[in-house]
Write a protein that holds these residues in place. Sequence first.
Motif, short mmCIF file in Angstrom:
data_model
loop_
_atom_site.label_atom_id
_atom_site.label_comp_id
_atom_site.label_asym_id
_atom_site.label_seq_id
_atom_site.Cartn_x
_atom_site.Cartn_y
_atom_site.Cartn_z
N THR A 51 29.01 34.43 26.36
CA THR A 51 29.59 35.74 26.64
C THR A 51 31.03 35.80 26.14
O THR A 51 31.80 34.85 26.34
CB THR A 51 29.56 36.03 28.15
OG1 THR A 51 28.21 35.95 28.62
CG2 THR A 51 30.12 37.40 28.46
N GLU A 71 34.48 34.39 27.90
CA GLU A 71 34.04 33.60 29.06
C GLU A 71 33.92 32.13 28.65
O GLU A 71 33.40 31.81 27.58
CB GLU A 71 32.71 34.14 29.57
CG GLU A 71 32.23 33.51 30.86
CD GLU A 71 30.96 34.17 31.35
OE1 GLU A 71 31.04 35.20 32.05
OE2 GLU A 71 29.86 33.68 31.03
N THR A 123 32.56 29.30 36.01
CA THR A 123 32.76 30.29 34.95
C THR A 123 34.20 30.77 34.97
O THR A 123 34.69 31.24 36.00
CB THR A 123 31.81 31.48 35.13
OG1 THR A 123 30.45 31.01 35.14
CG2 THR A 123 31.99 32.49 34.01
N ASN A 166 37.00 33.28 33.27
CA ASN A 166 37.15 34.50 32.47
C ASN A 166 38.52 34.54 31.82
O ASN A 166 39.54 34.27 32.45
CB ASN A 166 36.97 35.73 33.36
CG ASN A 166 35.56 35.83 33.92
OD1 ASN A 166 34.60 35.81 33.17
ND2 ASN A 166 35.44 35.91 35.24
N GLU A 167 38.53 34.89 30.54
CA GLU A 167 39.76 34.98 29.76
C GLU A 167 40.20 36.44 29.69
O GLU A 167 39.40 37.34 29.43
CB GLU A 167 39.51 34.44 28.36
CG GLU A 167 40.71 34.42 27.46
CD GLU A 167 40.37 33.86 26.09
OE1 GLU A 167 41.16 34.12 25.17
OE2 GLU A 167 39.33 33.18 25.96
N SER A 168 41.47 36.69 29.95
CA SER A 168 42.01 38.04 29.87
C SER A 168 43.40 37.99 29.25
O SER A 168 43.89 36.91 28.90
CB SER A 168 42.07 38.69 31.26
OG SER A 168 43.08 38.08 32.04
N TYR A 192 43.70 32.85 32.30
CA TYR A 192 42.37 32.47 32.74
C TYR A 192 42.25 32.68 34.24
O TYR A 192 43.17 32.42 35.00
CB TYR A 192 42.11 31.00 32.42
CG TYR A 192 42.04 30.69 30.94
CD1 TYR A 192 41.03 31.22 30.16
CD2 TYR A 192 42.99 29.87 30.35
CE1 TYR A 192 40.95 30.94 28.80
CE2 TYR A 192 42.93 29.58 28.99
CZ TYR A 192 41.90 30.12 28.22
OH TYR A 192 41.85 29.82 26.88
#
Length: 233
Positions: free
Chosen positions: A124, A127, A204, A206-208, A212
């Motif tokens: 994804t 991710e 998991t 998440n990258e933003s 992270y």
Amino acid sequence: MRIKKALSATALLLTTTIALSACSSESIKEKKNTKSLSEYVKSVMDCSYHGTYSDYKKQTGSDADSAEQVHQMCVDYYAEATMYLLDVHSDYVSDDVKNGFKYFAEDVLKKTSYEVGEGKKSGTEGEWEVVVTVNPIDPITYVHDDVAAYIDQFNTTYADVDWENMSDEELAPYEEVYATEVLAIIKNALPNVPYSDSKKFVVTVNESSDGYKVDDEIWNDLDDVVVGLDDLS
């Protein structure tokens, strides 16, 4: 008659019947390489369970108070879960007993065992996944038979007590006796509690634009795995 029950089907509905706040964390502040993702996850776990804060502060930019709060949330969560699953009614027992369960929780969390793998991209976009190998430790199940034997003894000793017509003030001393004895059983057993077979848990990440972040629900699920609560809920 009001009788004590341990690890019953009702008590095991932990996640749906009590509102507890398990461990959480702050996001990592800047994008880094996959090795740092692994270091980030490990720093959160070490802070949460072992109460070691230096790497967590470095990875997230948190101060000492924030790091300590993360650890204390885990201690409180496991202490409350232990009391709940062993049918200790926290509303009726003294602060000394509740603090005793917190000290026990602290000792259990320090014994948690895990290895954190390297971060890898998932399928994804934005991710990543970090695989954690956990060796769960579960004192609650380990003391099941000893607690069950004490419950039989407790119920026999107080078989003539009219539980239904007692006030909270009258009930409290009995709850204190029960809680004190159960706490002693589980504390004395802790040095002998073995680790269960290892489990793989995927964290998991998440990258933003901010860096992270791991969802609180994932941390909460991981919390349950490391102390065997995932098998009790």
